[in-house]
Design an enzyme around this catalytic site. Structure first.
Site, PDB file in Angstrom:
ATOM      1  N   GLY A  47       7.359  80.707  29.088  1.00  0.00           N
ATOM      2  CA  GLY A  47       5.904  80.820  29.243  1.00  0.00           C
ATOM      3  C   GLY A  47       5.177  81.635  28.194  1.00  0.00           C
ATOM      4  O   GLY A  47       4.009  81.392  27.914  1.00  0.00           O
ATOM      5  N   ASP A 104       4.000  85.781  29.992  1.00  0.00           N
ATOM      6  CA  ASP A 104       2.729  85.073  30.130  1.00  0.00           C
ATOM      7  C   ASP A 104       1.887  85.661  31.253  1.00  0.00           C
ATOM      8  O   ASP A 104       0.688  85.846  31.116  1.00  0.00           O
ATOM      9  CB  ASP A 104       2.964  83.561  30.343  1.00  0.00           C
ATOM     10  CG  ASP A 104       3.967  83.243  31.456  1.00  0.00           C
ATOM     11  OD1 ASP A 104       4.533  84.176  32.051  1.00  0.00           O
ATOM     12  OD2 ASP A 104       4.182  82.039  31.721  1.00  0.00           O
ATOM     13  N   ASP A 107       2.835  88.127  38.164  1.00  0.00           N
ATOM     14  CA  ASP A 107       2.462  87.607  39.483  1.00  0.00           C
ATOM     15  C   ASP A 107       3.124  88.484  40.543  1.00  0.00           C
ATOM     16  O   ASP A 107       2.597  89.544  40.876  1.00  0.00           O
ATOM     17  CB  ASP A 107       2.874  86.130  39.571  1.00  0.00           C
ATOM     18  CG  ASP A 107       2.384  85.457  40.849  1.00  0.00           C
ATOM     19  OD1 ASP A 107       1.613  86.083  41.589  1.00  0.00           O
ATOM     20  OD2 ASP A 107       2.768  84.311  41.120  1.00  0.00           O
ATOM     21  N   LYS A 135      -2.276  88.790  37.535  1.00  0.00           N
ATOM     22  CA  LYS A 135      -2.941  88.278  38.749  1.00  0.00           C
ATOM     23  C   LYS A 135      -3.337  89.444  39.642  1.00  0.00           C
ATOM     24  O   LYS A 135      -2.567  90.389  39.810  1.00  0.00           O
ATOM     25  CB  LYS A 135      -2.001  87.330  39.519  1.00  0.00           C
ATOM     26  CG  LYS A 135      -2.020  85.927  38.987  1.00  0.00           C
ATOM     27  CD  LYS A 135      -1.371  84.939  39.943  1.00  0.00           C
ATOM     28  CE  LYS A 135      -1.349  83.554  39.317  1.00  0.00           C
ATOM     29  NZ  LYS A 135      -0.564  82.585  40.061  1.00  0.00           N
ATOM     30  N   PHE A 156      -3.312  79.187  40.664  1.00  0.00           N
ATOM     31  CA  PHE A 156      -2.219  78.764  39.788  1.00  0.00           C
ATOM     32  C   PHE A 156      -2.825  78.202  38.508  1.00  0.00           C
ATOM     33  O   PHE A 156      -3.602  77.257  38.543  1.00  0.00           O
ATOM     34  CB  PHE A 156      -1.337  77.710  40.478  1.00  0.00           C
ATOM     35  CG  PHE A 156      -0.034  77.524  39.766  1.00  0.00           C
ATOM     36  CD1 PHE A 156       1.036  78.377  40.010  1.00  0.00           C
ATOM     37  CD2 PHE A 156       0.111  76.522  38.823  1.00  0.00           C
ATOM     38  CE1 PHE A 156       2.235  78.224  39.330  1.00  0.00           C
ATOM     39  CE2 PHE A 156       1.308  76.363  38.128  1.00  0.00           C
ATOM     40  CZ  PHE A 156       2.373  77.215  38.395  1.00  0.00           C
TER      41      PHE A 156
END
Ligand code: IMP
Ligand code: MG
Length: 185
Positions: A47, A104, A107, A135, A156
């Site tokens: 990612g 990336d 989360d 996030k 997402f």
């Protein structure tokens, strides 16, 4: 299957110009904090590939780059909960060095937590985390990244290296994926 990338399924969230501005800000902070240390940036594949390539070209200081392949999602939008570290950096690149662990997105924090443990076990002098996106959710591990470009909600997202089931990594901007009947629809 239609060979074209269906960007109709993606609602733009960050434009290429906004991403460029975020990168400039982040690169300035990293240059200030690492200019005398020849840090090693360890990028989590797959990612962070676009992010790390753009970031290092804005950092005209001595640095090194290595990679780690972490995987926890499979073909889903929800983490499987276990992190598989398939490729780890060369210990000679990491040992005794200040490491910037690049991903990336932060989360649940499981990926960066597992990667940090591995890098410490390889003898890194210090490990700081650096993400393109953070996030805004409650996390069990790695509450905050040390460096981040942008904070986003819980949607997402895809593009700029981030995928859904292996697709969309090559979109040059970031967008929210519209999933039929899913959380983002
Ligand atoms: P964590 O271990 O839950 O923090 O998840 C981090 C990894 O999950 C990242 O390296 C991404 O590959 C993936 N991920 C988490 N959220 C998203 C998303 O919104 N879009 C695409 N990939 C995501
Ligand atoms: Mg990933």
């Amino acid at each position: 299957m239609d060979p074209a990338l269906d960007s109709a399924d993606v609602v733009p969230l960050l434009t290429e110009a906004q991403i460029r501005d975020g990168l400039e800000r982040l690169a300035r902070d990293l240059i200030r904090d690492y200019q005398n240390d020849e840090p090693c940036l360890v990028a989590c594949l797959r990612g962070s590939l676009v992010f790390v390539a753009d970031l290092i070209r804005r950092m005209p200081i001595s640095l090194r780059v290595d990679f780690l392949h972490a995987s926890s999602y499979g073909n889903n939008t929800v983490s499987s909960g276990t992190v598989d570290l398939r490729l780890v950096p060369d210990p000679n690149e990491v040992r005794g060095r200040r490491v910037i662990l690049v991903d990336d997105i932060l989360d649940s924090g499981r990926t960066l937590h597992a990667a940090r443990e591995k890098l410490m076990a390889l003898g890194a002098k210090e490990v700081k985390t650096c993400v393109f996106l953070e996030k805004k959710v409650l996390r069990e591990y790695e509450q905050k990244a040390d460096y981040r470009c942008f904070e986003i909600g819980h949607e997402f997202v895809v593009g700029y290296g981030l995928d859904y089931a292996g697709r969309y990594r090559n979109l040059p901007y970031l967008g929210i994926l519209k999933l039929p009947g899913g959380a983002n629809s």
